[in-house]
Design a protein around this motif. Structure first.
Motif, mmCIF file in Angstrom:
data_model
loop_
_atom_site.group_PDB
_atom_site.id
_atom_site.type_symbol
_atom_site.label_atom_id
_atom_site.label_comp_id
_atom_site.label_asym_id
_atom_site.label_seq_id
_atom_site.Cartn_x
_atom_site.Cartn_y
_atom_site.Cartn_z
ATOM 1 N N GLY A 11 9.578 23.226 14.300
ATOM 2 C CA GLY A 11 8.235 23.117 13.727
ATOM 3 C C GLY A 11 7.587 21.756 13.877
ATOM 4 N N GLY A 12 7.995 21.003 14.902
ATOM 5 C CA GLY A 12 7.378 19.695 15.148
ATOM 6 C C GLY A 12 6.138 19.814 16.025
ATOM 7 N N LYS A 13 5.649 18.664 16.461
ATOM 8 C CA LYS A 13 4.410 18.635 17.256
ATOM 9 C C LYS A 13 4.536 19.486 18.522
ATOM 10 N N LYS A 14 5.712 19.393 19.154
ATOM 11 C CA LYS A 14 5.928 20.152 20.400
ATOM 12 C C LYS A 14 5.826 21.661 20.137
ATOM 13 N N GLU A 15 6.476 22.118 19.057
ATOM 14 C CA GLU A 15 6.483 23.548 18.754
ATOM 15 C C GLU A 15 5.103 24.030 18.302
ATOM 16 N N VAL A 16 4.365 23.121 17.629
ATOM 17 C CA VAL A 16 2.989 23.462 17.238
ATOM 18 C C VAL A 16 2.176 23.759 18.504
ATOM 19 N N GLY A 17 2.315 22.896 19.515
ATOM 20 C CA GLY A 17 1.585 23.071 20.764
ATOM 21 C C GLY A 17 1.966 24.364 21.471
ATOM 22 N N ILE A 18 3.257 24.640 21.492
ATOM 23 C CA ILE A 18 3.732 25.857 22.189
ATOM 24 C C ILE A 18 3.206 27.114 21.490
ATOM 25 N N ALA B 282 15.637 25.031 10.344
ATOM 26 C CA ALA B 282 14.791 26.229 10.405
ATOM 27 C C ALA B 282 14.839 26.814 11.807
ATOM 28 N N ASP B 283 14.411 28.042 11.908
ATOM 29 C CA ASP B 283 14.366 28.703 13.210
ATOM 30 C C ASP B 283 12.988 29.347 13.377
ATOM 31 N N LYS B 284 12.536 29.407 14.619
ATOM 32 C CA LYS B 284 11.193 29.943 14.867
ATOM 33 C C LYS B 284 11.105 31.417 14.488
ATOM 34 N N LYS B 285 10.005 31.810 13.890
ATOM 35 C CA LYS B 285 9.781 33.227 13.619
ATOM 36 C C LYS B 285 9.346 33.912 14.906
ATOM 37 N N PRO B 286 9.654 35.192 15.060
ATOM 38 C CA PRO B 286 9.138 35.919 16.234
ATOM 39 C C PRO B 286 7.608 35.860 16.233
ATOM 40 N N ILE B 287 7.037 35.619 17.398
ATOM 41 C CA ILE B 287 5.567 35.460 17.462
ATOM 42 C C ILE B 287 4.858 36.737 17.005
ATOM 43 N N GLU B 288 5.498 37.884 17.232
ATOM 44 C CA GLU B 288 4.875 39.152 16.817
ATOM 45 C C GLU B 288 4.658 39.159 15.299
ATOM 46 N N GLU B 289 5.618 38.598 14.584
ATOM 47 C CA GLU B 289 5.506 38.562 13.117
ATOM 48 C C GLU B 289 4.335 37.663 12.701
ATOM 49 N N ILE B 290 4.216 36.511 13.376
ATOM 50 C CA ILE B 290 3.117 35.588 13.045
ATOM 51 C C ILE B 290 1.774 36.242 13.383
ATOM 52 N N THR C 237 -10.112 34.290 12.222
ATOM 53 C CA THR C 237 -10.758 33.766 13.437
ATOM 54 C C THR C 237 -10.632 32.245 13.591
ATOM 55 N N THR C 238 -10.322 31.541 12.511
ATOM 56 C CA THR C 238 -10.073 30.098 12.636
ATOM 57 C C THR C 238 -8.739 29.786 11.961
ATOM 58 N N ILE C 239 -7.837 29.282 12.764
ATOM 59 C CA ILE C 239 -6.463 29.113 12.274
ATOM 60 C C ILE C 239 -5.966 27.707 12.602
ATOM 61 N N LEU C 240 -5.306 27.101 11.620
ATOM 62 C CA LEU C 240 -4.685 25.792 11.855
ATOM 63 C C LEU C 240 -3.169 25.976 11.925
ATOM 64 N N ILE C 241 -2.587 25.494 13.012
ATOM 65 C CA ILE C 241 -1.123 25.472 13.107
ATOM 66 C C ILE C 241 -0.692 24.085 12.642
ATOM 67 N N LEU C 242 0.085 24.046 11.575
ATOM 68 C CA LEU C 242 0.403 22.776 10.925
ATOM 69 C C LEU C 242 1.906 22.480 11.034
ATOM 70 N N GLY C 243 2.213 21.452 11.815
ATOM 71 C CA GLY C 243 3.615 21.087 11.993
ATOM 72 C C GLY C 243 4.065 20.015 11.021
ATOM 73 N N CYS C 244 5.346 19.688 11.075
ATOM 74 C CA CYS C 244 5.941 18.688 10.195
ATOM 75 C C CYS C 244 6.861 17.803 11.029
ATOM 76 N N ASN C 245 6.751 16.495 10.803
ATOM 77 C CA ASN C 245 7.491 15.549 11.647
ATOM 78 C C ASN C 245 8.931 15.319 11.223
ATOM 79 N N GLU C 246 9.335 15.986 10.160
ATOM 80 C CA GLU C 246 10.684 15.697 9.636
ATOM 81 C C GLU C 246 11.723 16.684 10.171
ATOM 82 N N CYS C 247 12.464 17.318 9.266
ATOM 83 C CA CYS C 247 13.627 18.142 9.656
ATOM 84 C C CYS C 247 13.316 19.151 10.761
ATOM 85 N N VAL C 248 12.177 19.852 10.614
ATOM 86 C CA VAL C 248 11.878 20.917 11.577
ATOM 87 C C VAL C 248 11.546 20.375 12.969
ATOM 88 N N THR C 249 11.238 19.078 13.025
ATOM 89 C CA THR C 249 11.054 18.461 14.342
ATOM 90 C C THR C 249 12.425 18.245 14.984
#
Lengths: 222, 291
Positions: free
Chosen positions: A37-44, A4-12, A20-32
């Motif tokens: 889409g792993g923990k690091k990308e969730v944080g960023i 997978a590839d990151k979506k442009p932040i503007e799109e998100i 007003t309350t949003i959960l960013i949910l990552g996945c430890n498998e392929c996208v990591t």
């Protein structure tokens, strides 16, 4: 793996700007592994969104969570007690994870944070390339372990189209001609005679003709 | 007067479905089509209906347009990508075909080439949009055309749906009309009551809704349709009538003719006559409806 590839932040931002309350949910498998889409990308992503909303003067809560997998009921259950507290979930999993999360938590909008691209491999850090289109009828035994369905621009199954030059594809000089690779490999294996055989016309019914596919394994079902 | 003008003038139009051959012998197709010349208003040429491989609608329509009368060519999203769809639409227009019917197309798994890969590069709304663009003089890439096609554009609607599904269908129908669709062909209709909810919501006298009048061939076919075709109802009364008829084929033709008359009387804009292989009976159905 699924690449997978990151979506442009503007799109998100466009999709979540009213929440007003949003959960960013990552996945430890392929996208990591493909660093989308792993923990690091969730944080960023969470940090970038917090900064954006702060600059906008909006009070938005952005939480972070990364599950072992989003394509398994078992792991998705881990957010059962908190999912409904959010206005939206931004899933950084592949399309499978996004859909599975949405199926499990009907009341919460689940928004994809990545573009799911292909089944591929890591060539080098930061470079992933396609290797498989999941056509459902693997012909790699006949083609020296190189897949013309996923690696030939025209997906042709009986030798090169004639458009390649110096072993490179006519659509892109940096792209290897899959059939050149297949021929080289068959030669190295001493199996060039196989190349002379015309492949039977491919049965695409195992691909997508007939709609979404299922694999049923009664031997492992509970 | 061509089909478009007939619709505009409020005339009741009869479309006769003529399937191209599975092969290159066009004699039966042309003979059957010629039999309805002067009786039907146009010939509708399907594009490999039920995903069964046969001569293309473009080929069939070109032949019939040249030899017999005005045609409506079906165009579907299943077999061609956007390049081929646009190319065929240009070819059709240049060959004098002025009517098209845009459909999604059945999945190859319904047909006789079940291993085929479906294309669906674009979907039906996108196809309708591309037809609109071509008529405005540009292709889907925005490049100017050297001469633009002009079509009477039709599509499909399914009034037999119920509840939420019907509401969604009405939304889709509106989208199609907004995209330039001027007539809508509906699935076989045997019982007006079965589409009553639709008729309450849509003024079929203003929107060109064209029911398909399907020629039944036997009691078994009538029963099969009632049991297996979603949203198509064949009444027990009609099945009983067929059972009692001494000459079942004659009765089937009579039923189709009567249905045409009923639909005309009810103010529909026209009908599509479909015979699934009994195209040599089309003329009898039309004659019967006028008697």
């Amino acid at each position: 793996m699924i690449v997978a590839d990151k979506k442009p932040i503007e799109e998100i931002i466009g999709e979540i700007k009213d929440y007003t309350t949003i959960l960013i949910l990552g996945c430890n498998e392929c996208v990591t592994v493909c660093e989308a889409g792993g923990k690091k990308e969730v944080g960023i992503l969470a940090s970038a969104l917090r900064m954006y909303f702060l600059n906008q003067g909006k009070d938005v809560t952005i939480d972070e969570r990364t599950l072992e997998r989003q394509c398994d009921h078992e792991y998705l259950e881990e957010i059962r007690d908190v999912a409904d507290q959010y206005d939206a979930i931004v899933s950084l999993a592949c399309g499978v994870g996004v859909q599975f999360t949405a199926e499990k938590y009907h009341a919460v909008p689940v928004i994809p944070g990545v573009n799911t691209c292909f089944l591929g491999a890591t060539e080098t850090r930061g470079l992933w390339t396609e290797r498989c289109q999941a056509c459902g009828e693997c012909i790699l035994a006949r083609t020296g372990g190189i897949c013309p369905v996923s690696r030939c621009a025209k997906r042709i199954l009986n030798g090169p189209c004639g458009g390649a030059s110096n072993g490179k594809c006519e659509i892109n000089k940096e792209l290897d001609c899959a059939w050149q690779l297949i021929i080289d490999r068959l030669k190295a294996l001493g199996r060039l005679d196989d190349y002379e055989n015309i492949s039977p016309i491919k049965d695409w019914s195992t691909d997508r003709a007939g709609g979404p596919r299922r694999v049923v394994r009664e031997d492992v079902q509970l | 007067m061509d089909l478009k003008n007939k619709f505009n003038a409020g005339e009741f139009v009869i479309l006769a479905e003529i399937e191209p051959p599975k092969g290159v012998d066009i004699s039966t197709m042309v003979t059957n089509a010629t039999m309805v010349k002067g009786k039907a208003d146009a010939l509708l040429v399907p594009e490999m209906s039920n995903a069964v491989m046969r001569m293309s609608a473009l080929g069939g329509a070109m032949i019939l347009q040249g030899k017999v009368m005005e045609t409506v060519m079906q165009v579907n999203c299943r077999d061609r990508n956007r390049l081929a769809l646009q190319a065929d639409l240009l070819a059709a227009s240049a060959c004098g075909i002025t009517g098209i019917m845009a459909v999604t197309g059945e999945d190859p798994s319904f047909g006789d080439h079940q291993q085929a890969k479906a294309v669906y590069d674009i979907d039906l709304p996108e196809l309708l949009d591309s037809i609109h663009k071509l008529q405005q003089g540009r292709d889907m890439a925005g490049i100017d055309l050297c001469g633009s096609p002009q079509f009477l554009v039709g599509s499909t609607v399914n009034p037999g749906l119920k509840g939420m599904a019907l509401e969604l269908e009405l939304t889709e129908m509106k989208k199609k009309i907004d995209a330039g669709v001027e007539f809508l062909i509906m699935p076989p209709l045997f019982d007006l009551d079965s589409i009553e909810p639709f008729l309450k919501m849509v003024d079929h006298r203003k929107t060109h809704i064209i029911p398909t009048v399907l020629l039944l061939k036997s009691v078994g076919m009538a029963r099969y349709i009632d049991r297996n075709m979603d949203h198509v109802h064949v009444s027990a009364q009609l099945i009983k009538r067929l059972q009692k008829a001494p000459d079942k084929v004659r009765e089937c033709i009579k039923i189709a003719s009567e249905m045409v008359s009923v639909l005309k009387r009810e103010g529909f804009s026209g009908v599509l006559l479909s015979t699934i292989g009994w195209e040599d009976r089309l003329a009898e159905i039309i004659d019967g409806s006028k008697g």
